[in-house]
Design an enzyme around this catalytic site. Sequence first.
Site, PDB file in Angstrom:
ATOM      1  N   THR A  50       0.924  -1.156  -0.004  1.00 35.20           N
ATOM      2  CA  THR A  50       0.035   0.095  -0.076  1.00 35.20           C
ATOM      3  C   THR A  50       0.958   1.098   0.060  1.00 35.20           C
ATOM      4  O   THR A  50       2.115   1.008   0.241  1.00 35.20           O
ATOM      5  CB  THR A  50      -0.919   0.106   1.401  1.00 35.20           C
ATOM      6  OG1 THR A  50      -0.084  -0.079   2.563  1.00 35.20           O
ATOM      7  CG2 THR A  50      -1.848  -0.969   1.100  1.00 35.20           C
ATOM      8  N   TYR A  52       3.282   4.488  -0.165  1.00 33.45           N
ATOM      9  CA  TYR A  52       4.538   4.954  -0.918  1.00 33.45           C
ATOM     10  C   TYR A  52       5.246   3.261  -1.295  1.00 33.45           C
ATOM     11  O   TYR A  52       5.938   3.466  -2.367  1.00 33.45           O
ATOM     12  CB  TYR A  52       5.507   5.458   0.151  1.00 33.45           C
ATOM     13  CG  TYR A  52       5.073   6.941   0.078  1.00 33.45           C
ATOM     14  CD1 TYR A  52       5.131   7.613  -1.234  1.00 33.45           C
ATOM     15  CD2 TYR A  52       4.545   7.845   1.052  1.00 33.45           C
ATOM     16  CE1 TYR A  52       4.720   8.952  -1.447  1.00 33.45           C
ATOM     17  CE2 TYR A  52       4.078   9.107   0.834  1.00 33.45           C
ATOM     18  CZ  TYR A  52       4.151   9.875   0.093  1.00 33.45           C
ATOM     19  OH  TYR A  52       3.963  10.911  -0.381  1.00 33.45           O
ATOM     20  N   ASP A 110       6.264 -11.214   8.820  1.00 31.03           N
ATOM     21  CA  ASP A 110       6.474 -10.003   9.512  1.00 31.03           C
ATOM     22  C   ASP A 110       7.867  -9.749   9.142  1.00 31.03           C
ATOM     23  O   ASP A 110       8.867 -10.624   9.201  1.00 31.03           O
ATOM     24  CB  ASP A 110       6.539 -10.451  10.628  1.00 31.03           C
ATOM     25  CG  ASP A 110       6.934  -9.557  11.671  1.00 31.03           C
ATOM     26  OD1 ASP A 110       7.249  -8.327  11.303  1.00 31.03           O
ATOM     27  OD2 ASP A 110       7.257  -9.793  12.860  1.00 31.03           O
ATOM     28  N   ALA A 139       5.463   0.698   7.522  1.00 32.50           N
ATOM     29  CA  ALA A 139       4.800   1.592   8.654  1.00 32.50           C
ATOM     30  C   ALA A 139       4.097   0.724   9.539  1.00 32.50           C
ATOM     31  O   ALA A 139       3.051  -0.017   8.844  1.00 32.50           O
ATOM     32  CB  ALA A 139       3.757   2.591   7.845  1.00 32.50           C
ATOM     33  N   TYR A 224       8.683  12.019   6.719  1.00 33.11           N
ATOM     34  CA  TYR A 224       7.904  13.412   6.559  1.00 33.11           C
ATOM     35  C   TYR A 224       8.309  14.155   7.597  1.00 33.11           C
ATOM     36  O   TYR A 224       8.805  13.954   8.887  1.00 33.11           O
ATOM     37  CB  TYR A 224       6.430  12.738   7.014  1.00 33.11           C
ATOM     38  CG  TYR A 224       5.498  14.001   6.773  1.00 33.11           C
ATOM     39  CD1 TYR A 224       5.436  14.687   5.468  1.00 33.11           C
ATOM     40  CD2 TYR A 224       4.626  14.395   7.937  1.00 33.11           C
ATOM     41  CE1 TYR A 224       4.348  15.612   5.354  1.00 33.11           C
ATOM     42  CE2 TYR A 224       3.906  15.472   7.673  1.00 33.11           C
ATOM     43  CZ  TYR A 224       3.694  16.034   6.567  1.00 33.11           C
ATOM     44  OH  TYR A 224       2.925  17.135   6.403  1.00 33.11           O
ATOM     45  N   TYR A 234       4.559  15.584  15.415  1.00 30.70           N
ATOM     46  CA  TYR A 234       4.994  14.685  14.305  1.00 30.70           C
ATOM     47  C   TYR A 234       6.393  14.830  14.449  1.00 30.70           C
ATOM     48  O   TYR A 234       7.169  14.158  15.073  1.00 30.70           O
ATOM     49  CB  TYR A 234       4.531  14.847  13.027  1.00 30.70           C
ATOM     50  CG  TYR A 234       5.002  13.634  12.057  1.00 30.70           C
ATOM     51  CD1 TYR A 234       4.104  12.547  11.746  1.00 30.70           C
ATOM     52  CD2 TYR A 234       6.105  13.534  11.353  1.00 30.70           C
ATOM     53  CE1 TYR A 234       4.381  11.339  10.987  1.00 30.70           C
ATOM     54  CE2 TYR A 234       6.671  12.509  10.791  1.00 30.70           C
ATOM     55  CZ  TYR A 234       5.845  11.612  10.380  1.00 30.70           C
ATOM     56  OH  TYR A 234       6.391  10.314   9.587  1.00 30.70           O
ATOM     57  N   LYS A 243      12.064   8.847  13.497  1.00 35.97           N
ATOM     58  CA  LYS A 243      12.659   9.365  11.980  1.00 35.97           C
ATOM     59  C   LYS A 243      14.305   9.776  12.123  1.00 35.97           C
ATOM     60  O   LYS A 243      14.930   9.803  11.099  1.00 35.97           O
ATOM     61  CB  LYS A 243      11.697  10.176  11.524  1.00 35.97           C
ATOM     62  CG  LYS A 243      10.374   9.737  11.197  1.00 35.97           C
ATOM     63  CD  LYS A 243      10.437   8.584   9.816  1.00 35.97           C
ATOM     64  CE  LYS A 243       9.084   8.031   9.470  1.00 35.97           C
ATOM     65  NZ  LYS A 243       9.166   6.914   8.879  1.00 35.97           N
TER      66      LYS A 243
HETATM   67  P1  NAD Z   1       1.151   2.211   4.397  1.00 38.23           P
HETATM   68  O1  NAD Z   1       0.452   1.920   5.880  1.00 38.23           O
HETATM   69  O2  NAD Z   1       0.299   2.925   3.163  1.00 38.23           O
HETATM   70  O3  NAD Z   1       1.972   1.093   4.229  1.00 38.23           O
HETATM   71  C1  NAD Z   1       2.649   0.283   5.225  1.00 38.23           C
HETATM   72  C2  NAD Z   1       3.278  -0.968   4.649  1.00 38.23           C
HETATM   73  O4  NAD Z   1       3.901  -1.538   5.245  1.00 38.23           O
HETATM   74  C3  NAD Z   1       2.179  -1.926   3.999  1.00 38.23           C
HETATM   75  O5  NAD Z   1       2.679  -2.364   2.877  1.00 38.23           O
HETATM   76  C4  NAD Z   1       2.007  -2.987   5.114  1.00 38.23           C
HETATM   77  O6  NAD Z   1       1.857  -4.349   4.666  1.00 38.23           O
HETATM   78  C5  NAD Z   1       3.826  -2.991   5.661  1.00 38.23           C
HETATM   79  N1  NAD Z   1       3.991  -3.675   6.693  1.00 38.23           N
HETATM   80  C6  NAD Z   1       3.598  -3.209   8.134  1.00 38.23           C
HETATM   81  N2  NAD Z   1       4.050  -3.806   8.917  1.00 38.23           N
HETATM   82  C7  NAD Z   1       4.693  -4.890   8.300  1.00 38.23           C
HETATM   83  C8  NAD Z   1       5.446  -5.905   8.964  1.00 38.23           C
HETATM   84  N3  NAD Z   1       5.472  -6.289  10.236  1.00 38.23           N
HETATM   85  N4  NAD Z   1       6.003  -6.664   7.949  1.00 38.23           N
HETATM   86  C9  NAD Z   1       5.831  -6.207   6.483  1.00 38.23           C
HETATM   87  N5  NAD Z   1       5.283  -5.491   6.054  1.00 38.23           N
HETATM   88  C10 NAD Z   1       4.719  -4.453   7.173  1.00 38.23           C
HETATM   89  O7  NAD Z   1       2.205   3.452   4.811  1.00 38.23           O
HETATM   90  P2  NAD Z   1       2.699   4.719   4.135  1.00 38.23           P
HETATM   91  O8  NAD Z   1       2.216   5.974   4.549  1.00 38.23           O
HETATM   92  O9  NAD Z   1       3.018   4.348   2.715  1.00 38.23           O
HETATM   93  O10 NAD Z   1       4.243   4.732   4.737  1.00 38.23           O
HETATM   94  C11 NAD Z   1       5.388   4.188   4.233  1.00 38.23           C
HETATM   95  C12 NAD Z   1       6.617   5.045   4.685  1.00 38.23           C
HETATM   96  O11 NAD Z   1       6.305   6.440   4.267  1.00 38.23           O
HETATM   97  C13 NAD Z   1       6.648   5.336   6.316  1.00 38.23           C
HETATM   98  O12 NAD Z   1       8.142   5.398   6.528  1.00 38.23           O
HETATM   99  C14 NAD Z   1       5.961   6.627   6.424  1.00 38.23           C
HETATM  100  O13 NAD Z   1       6.751   7.402   7.538  1.00 38.23           O
HETATM  101  C15 NAD Z   1       6.635   7.447   5.076  1.00 38.23           C
HETATM  102  N6  NAD Z   1       5.840   8.596   4.772  1.00 38.23           N
HETATM  103  C16 NAD Z   1       4.507   8.586   4.818  1.00 38.23           C
HETATM  104  C17 NAD Z   1       3.838   9.884   4.537  1.00 38.23           C
HETATM  105  C18 NAD Z   1       2.205   9.928   4.351  1.00 38.23           C
HETATM  106  O14 NAD Z   1       1.539  10.939   4.547  1.00 38.23           O
HETATM  107  N7  NAD Z   1       1.681   8.934   4.574  1.00 38.23           N
HETATM  108  C19 NAD Z   1       4.408  10.937   4.136  1.00 38.23           C
HETATM  109  C20 NAD Z   1       5.938  10.835   4.248  1.00 38.23           C
HETATM  110  C21 NAD Z   1       6.471   9.657   4.370  1.00 38.23           C
END
Ligand code: NAD
Length: 396
Positions: A50, A52, A110, A139, A224, A234, A243
């Site tokens: 899902t 990023y 995991d 995440a 972020y 944050y 972070k």
């Molecule tokens: P998300 O919740 O959409 O995706 C998280 C992913 O991690 C999923 O594929 C999930 O299956 C996987 N995951 C979770 N626990 C797991 C585990 N134990 N083993 C294997 N996979 C696991 O999250 P996102 O918002 O895309 O965030 C991804 C990164 O981007 C994070 O580091 C977040 O801090 C960063 N980020 C997010 C944003 C935002 O606004 N969403 C902005 C900037 C940076």
Amino acid sequence: MIIQPKSRGFICTTAHPLGCAVQVQEQINYVKSHPQLSGPKNVLVVGASTGYGLASRIVSAFGANANTIGVYFDKAAEGARTASAGWYNSAAFETAAAEAGLKSYSIVGDAFSNEIKAKTIDLIKSELGKIDLVVYSVASPRRVHPDTGEVFSSVIKPLGEVYTNKTVNFHTGEVTEVAIEPATEDELRQTIAVMGGEDWQMWIDALQAADALTADATTVAYNYIGPSITHAVYRDGTIGAAKNHLLETAHNLNDQLKSTGGRAFISVNKALVTQSSSAIPVVPLYISALYKLMKEQGTHEGCIEQIYRLFTERLYIDGATPVDEDGQIRIDDLEMNPELQAEVAKIWEALTTENVYDLTDLEGYRDEFFGLFGFGVEGINYELDSEPNVDIHNLK
Ligand code: NAD
């Protein structure tokens, strides 16, 4: 099964297979309608189902014709329960990748565990040889330490003092003040253990030890920063501390990889509606205000636009990747534009329950939230029966 959204707070407990598939295809179409990039060839995305991580996998595969391995933690359908959105997204991705003649494999489990790292490395060795790009995009709210078995839970809290600000219930539009108590020392320690860089470091160490990385491999994790409105909860809070640890890890990894031509980066990305960001107080209201302005100004981007830009304008260019004074890649540049942020701050001051739909794009936020689970997608009749059991091609 007739599949409708069932939400509890910032969690939706159902997902729609066709809706998820259509949205994955839209991301693929976006990438295919833009110039191809030459860059990664064999890519590992940890957290690939899902947000990023999924976008990173799609840009790698359909933008650069790369073979990919996606590691993620998602559930198949069972009985009356649908699969999770990441499961359906990945099923759609794997099918499209196979049709395009790309090698792609999924590992569900995991990512923090030694078992999943070992399984992934075995797969790399048998199918791809070596990896030249590792995207770390996990995440998670919790982590079991692979060596000690300690269970860490992350919290989203300020440090030092109580933080009070506006927040919204994005289902009802009610704007209220939320007061969040500061984290304890132990909550801070646990959040750093979940969302800091230790696991990223473990992945790279394990891959290097198994000779599963090319000499010039690149690795990137995401961060972020955001505006001052969200800093207390944050950037200056528990997640920000984690972070900071991730950034230190990036510097360590860069030192570790650079002697053979490898690189490690943090990319600071834009605030986007994902399952993770919807759980952070204040952030959904901020995103709604931001989106209204960025959509009006034509500068709005989603995960796929952000990651396409990361790959084509930062990571895979002639010459050095541009970074800020802390060494981080910035693709949050459009969000952080000072004039735009001044306008967001003005909206923020005026926001109430009465005007939230006029001043922000809360409706768009809600649509995107349900879109994460495959709902509200044009052309899909949600009154019709859908098959919730969907197989993932090449699930290892
Ligand atoms: P998300 O919740 O959409 O995706 C998280 C992913 O991690 C999923 O594929 C999930 O299956 C996987 N995951 C979770 N626990 C797991 C585990 N134990 N083993 C294997 N996979 C696991 O999250 P996102 O918002 O895309 O965030 C991804 C990164 O981007 C994070 O580091 C977040 O801090 C960063 N980020 C997010 C944003 C935002 O606004 N969403 C902005 C900037 C940076």
